[in-house]
Enzyme design. Structure first.
Site, PDB file in Angstrom:
ATOM      1  N   SER A 247       0.842  -1.203   0.000  1.00  0.00           N
ATOM      2  CA  SER A 247       0.000   0.000   0.000  1.00  0.00           C
ATOM      3  C   SER A 247       0.872   1.247   0.000  1.00  0.00           C
ATOM      4  CB  SER A 247      -0.878   0.013   1.245  1.00  0.00           C
ATOM      5  OG  SER A 247      -0.055   0.051   2.393  1.00  0.00           O
ATOM      6  N   LYS A 282      -5.568   3.603   6.001  1.00  0.00           N
ATOM      7  CA  LYS A 282      -4.301   4.155   6.427  1.00  0.00           C
ATOM      8  C   LYS A 282      -4.391   5.672   6.401  1.00  0.00           C
ATOM      9  CE  LYS A 282       0.490   3.344   5.109  1.00  0.00           C
ATOM     10  NZ  LYS A 282       1.314   2.748   4.081  1.00  0.00           N
ATOM     11  N   TYR A 313      -7.603  -9.880   0.637  1.00  0.00           N
ATOM     12  CA  TYR A 313      -6.779 -10.501  -0.410  1.00  0.00           C
ATOM     13  C   TYR A 313      -7.584 -11.510  -1.229  1.00  0.00           C
ATOM     14  CZ  TYR A 313      -2.294  -9.086   1.805  1.00  0.00           C
ATOM     15  OH  TYR A 313      -1.232  -8.397   2.316  1.00  0.00           O
ATOM     16  N   HIS A 327       4.143 -11.658   4.205  1.00  0.00           N
ATOM     17  CA  HIS A 327       3.697 -10.458   4.928  1.00  0.00           C
ATOM     18  C   HIS A 327       4.574 -10.280   6.165  1.00  0.00           C
ATOM     19  CE1 HIS A 327       1.040  -7.465   6.727  1.00  0.00           C
ATOM     20  NE2 HIS A 327       0.371  -7.435   5.584  1.00  0.00           N
ATOM     21  N   ASP A 330       3.406  -8.104  11.657  1.00  0.00           N
ATOM     22  CA  ASP A 330       2.644  -7.090  12.398  1.00  0.00           C
ATOM     23  C   ASP A 330       1.139  -7.282  12.284  1.00  0.00           C
ATOM     24  OD1 ASP A 330       3.233  -6.484   9.678  1.00  0.00           O
ATOM     25  OD2 ASP A 330       2.327  -4.512   9.953  1.00  0.00           O
ATOM     26  N   GLN A 336      -5.570  -5.388  11.305  1.00  0.00           N
ATOM     27  CA  GLN A 336      -5.306  -6.219  10.125  1.00  0.00           C
ATOM     28  C   GLN A 336      -5.549  -7.712  10.394  1.00  0.00           C
ATOM     29  OE1 GLN A 336      -2.077  -5.015   7.277  1.00  0.00           O
ATOM     30  NE2 GLN A 336      -1.188  -4.248   9.156  1.00  0.00           N
ATOM     31  N   ASP A 442     -27.308  29.408  16.727  1.00  0.00           N
ATOM     32  CA  ASP A 442     -26.761  29.259  15.363  1.00  0.00           C
ATOM     33  C   ASP A 442     -27.317  30.366  14.474  1.00  0.00           C
ATOM     34  OD1 ASP A 442     -25.688  28.262  13.031  1.00  0.00           O
ATOM     35  OD2 ASP A 442     -27.155  26.629  12.837  1.00  0.00           O
TER      36      ASP A 442
HETATM   37  C1  SPV Z   1     -25.111  22.878  10.395  1.00  0.00           C
HETATM   38  O1  SPV Z   1     -24.714  21.774  10.759  1.00  0.00           O
HETATM   39  O2  SPV Z   1     -24.794  23.908  10.953  1.00  0.00           O
HETATM   40  C2  SPV Z   1     -25.977  22.990   9.228  1.00  0.00           C
HETATM   41  C3  SPV Z   1     -26.772  21.830   8.826  1.00  0.00           C
HETATM   42  O3  SPV Z   1     -26.047  24.020   8.642  1.00  0.00           O
HETATM   43  S1  SPV Z   1     -28.293  21.991   9.546  1.00  0.00           S
HETATM   44  O4  SPV Z   1     -28.121  22.162  10.961  1.00  0.00           O
HETATM   45  O5  SPV Z   1     -29.058  20.802   9.220  1.00  0.00           O
HETATM   46  O6  SPV Z   1     -28.923  23.168   8.973  1.00  0.00           O
HETATM   47 MG    MG Z   2     -25.142  25.635   9.613  1.00  0.00          MG
END
Ligand code: SPV
Ligand code: MG
Length: 669
Positions: A247, A282, A313, A327, A330, A336, A442
């Protein structure tokens, strides 16, 4: 480390094959004799000095060795009594060259495969080659093995024995003990026995471990029939297939060493993990699949390279049925382990074998990995990763983060299910959760400086791409500055919603006064943002609030097409209904006309829909917008209540993470 090879005998039992040269010069393939193969393998394993005892056809042997032109320094020691003594006396003759040395010691008629020699050389202690899978020979050498240690070697033992061959690695201390005993024997006229008879007298002090090579090739050639067997086995070894999975995007000496070992087991095919599979367990690969494939293809010893699409695999193993899987050890523990368990199950289906080598814990390599991780956290590398992930997988999930610790949860949480590893692809810096964490509503009251501080806290400890909730984006004149700042910080995408005035959280819906911006104004904001950005990688996503505000599907679609026309890199459609049908309808209608622009959804209310279903319907980004806040908050509240109720914290203890876990949660740099 020097090599001691015993070639004083003739090998009468080989008949005409040894009429002109000693047995070791018998051809075992079109390109090799027993001896040339031994010497080439020794040289390839890094041995540069060989002490060889000679007898019959002494000069033929010496000239032959020189003609091979190998990077080896030879000391030939003739046993003058070669026809009357056993090899114990040949060793005695060579004593001054081999005393006080770590040695690899072998009979000259021994044919072994490269991996056998390598493994014996890298064994920590003195050891002798044994096989637990070959039948016990009646007349040939056997080793009495107890607790992994060789107690006796000879043909006459039959209890606790394993098939054994005279191929030893001996550390100086053990070898000196044995050599002294050999000298005692020869000086008291016991020159016609095996050297092992001397060894058998001192095995309490001379510690030799049994090194089990199982059914890998390591056999001596005594008679022409042995020669036929060796030839067939050598052809098998050459056609044997070996598989490894890689990887990594930086090849270091640890990888080269394990590839070298694997290639000695047979033809090596490397499965290079797809970008998606690497990212799932990872970190996002610094180099894309094609480059990693080219890197591996050009390593010596690699016969073929194919893509391994998943961590499991199983698909490639069933396709290639390689005899060996190689391998590091680890993966016996940790995340894993289930992959390893599945490998052993699939190998059992067709009789393949797993070979594990000690995992290199070199601090250099862990530092390199740390460095690569740190690279991923750099703004220029992180910023473009959301676009790359979308291009690579077509679908991305993100979880809310509002602090360093929630960022770490988003970064590190891993779930292993059905042989696959699952992680979040990205983080959502939600305005709701960022405000809530600060105890504020908000309503865009947490200013950009403070929001940027949150981003910085998260960025400092994580590497995953960040999607920023830009609320309304504010005034267009302000938004252009926000875009530049976010871009400079390494944020991958900002989502702005088509509202103006006092923004309230969408999940209030029509319960609160909300004003939707005009299409024209919002398009202008998008265009200005796109003009302001400096890189091609940064994305601006337009969020449509029409369904939240119950303004109908047609209006939502009209806006979506207008906003993508104005340059939006993605469209987010929001809904607060439990029933996902309006989201599905929007996606279907949008996709009918636009197959490319990524669609983002936030399924907080319609949470029964799986990512698989969203993906099938044409959604590209799913954001779990507030779940760490919503889960953390009640947990904290319950603990606070419990303490107040009981006037102590004992009752709350079970609700809390143990102190030890919390202090080790954050690894030190
Ligand atoms: C937020 O997470 O602030 C968003 C999404 O704007 S929501 O709350 O659903 O509006
Ligand atoms: Mg928002």
């Amino acid at each position: 480390m020097i090599a001691l090879i015993l070639n004083s005998g003739l090998g009468h039992r080989m008949g005409v094959l040894t009429s002109e040269h000693p047995k070791c010069m018998t051809e075992i393939s079109s390109k090799d004799t027993i001896l040339s193969r031994q010497l080439k393998l020794l040289a390839a394993a890094g041995i540069d000095e060989v002490i060889m005892t000679t007898g019959y056809f002494d000069d033929v042997l010496v000239n032959y060795c020189k003609s091979l032109e190998l990077p080896l320094k030879y000391t030939f020691v003739n046993n003058p009594l070669y026809s009357q003594t056993n090899y114990i006396y040949s060793i005695y003759c060579a004593r001054e060259y081999i005393k006080d040395e770590d040695i690899i010691f072998m009979h000259g008629d021994l044919v072994f495969e490269a991996s056998v020699l390598d493994d014996i050389l890298s064994f920590e202690n003195s050891c002798m080659k044994v096989s637990s899978t070959l039948p016990i020979p009646k007349k040939d050498f056997k080793a009495v093995v107890r607790n992994g240690r060789v107690q006796k070697v000879g043909v006459e033992f039959f209890t606790d024995v394993m098939e054994a061959q005279a191929l030893y690695k001996l550390k100086k201390n053990d070898w000196n003990l044995w050599l002294d005993k050999i000298c005692d024997f020869c000086e008291s006229d016991r020159r016609n026995c095996y050297a092992e008879v001397a060894l058998n007298e001192i095995t309490d002090d001379c510690v030799i471990y049994a090194f089990d090579v199982e059914n890998r090739l390591c056999m001596e050639i005594d008679i022409p029939e042995d020669l036929a067997v060796v030839k067939t086995k050598l052809a098998e070894v050459e056609n044997r297939t070996v598989y490894m999975c890689f990887s990594t995007d930086m090849i270091h000496s640890g990888h080269i060493a394990i590839i070298k070992k694997a290639a000695k087991l047979g033809k090596l095919t490397i499965g290079v993990l797809s970008d998606e599979a690497v990212a799932s367990f990872k970190r996002y690969p610094l180099l894309p699949f094609e480059e990693r494939k080219t890197l591996v293809e050009n390593i010596n010893g690699v016969n073929a390279v194919i893509e391994q699409k998943q961590l499991s695999y199983a698909e490639n193993l069933r396709l290639l049925k390689p005899e060996y899987i190689v391998h590091g050890d680890d993966w016996r523990e940790g995340f894993q382990k289930p992959i390893r368990d599945e490998v052993t199950e699939v190998l059992a289906e067709y009789g393949g074998k797993l070979v594990e080598y000690p995992y290199s814990k070199d601090a250099k390599y862990t530092d390199l990995e740390k460095l690569s991780r740190a690279q991923l956290g750099m703004p220029d590398v992180r910023r473009g990763r959301l676009r790359k992930l979308l291009g690579m997988k077509g679908f991305v999930n993100a979880i809310e983060a509002h602090s360093g610790i929630t960022g770490l949860i988003a970064e590190k949480t891993t779930v292993l299910k059905d042989g696959k590893t699952y992680q979040f692809d990205a983080m959502w810096v939600s305005s709701l959760c960022d405000s809530t964490a600060k105890g504020k509503p908000d309503i865009e009251i947490v200013d950009m400086t403070s929001r940027f501080r949150t981003i910085d806290d998260i960025m400092e400890v994580t590497t995953k791409p960040i999607i920023f909730d830009g609320d309304t984006g504010g005034l267009t004149e302000h938004f252009v500055y926000t875009v530049k700042s976010l871009e400079r910080m390494g944020v991958s995408m900002v989502i702005i919603e088509d509202k103006t005035g006092l923004k309230k959280n969408s999940l209030f819906g029509t319960e609160v006064e909300q004003t939707q911006d005009t299409i024209e104004n919002f398009c202008e904001k998008i265009k200005s943002g796109k003009r302001a950005q400096k890189t091609k990688e940064f994305m601006i996503c337009a969020r449509i609030e029409s369904l939240i505000l119950e303004r109908g599907m047609e209006g939502a679609l009209e806006r979506a097409f207008a906003f993508s026309g104005a340059g939006a890199d993605a469209i987010m459609i929001h809904s607060r209904k439990k029933d996902p049908s309006e989201i599905f309808e929007f996606v279907e209608k949008f996709r009918a006309q636009d197959k490319i622009t990524p669609i983002v959804v936030v399924p907080t209310s319609y949470n029964s829909v799986t990512e698989e279903e969203f993906k099938k319907r044409g959604v590209n980004v799913v954001i779990y917008a507030n779940h760490l806040t919503r889960s953390g908050f009640p947990a904290m509240q319950n603990v606070a209540k419990s303490i107040l109720t009981h006037h102590r914290s004992k009752e709350a203890d079970d609700m809390c993470m143990p102190i030890k876990d919390i202090i080790t949660l954050i690894p030190e740099e």
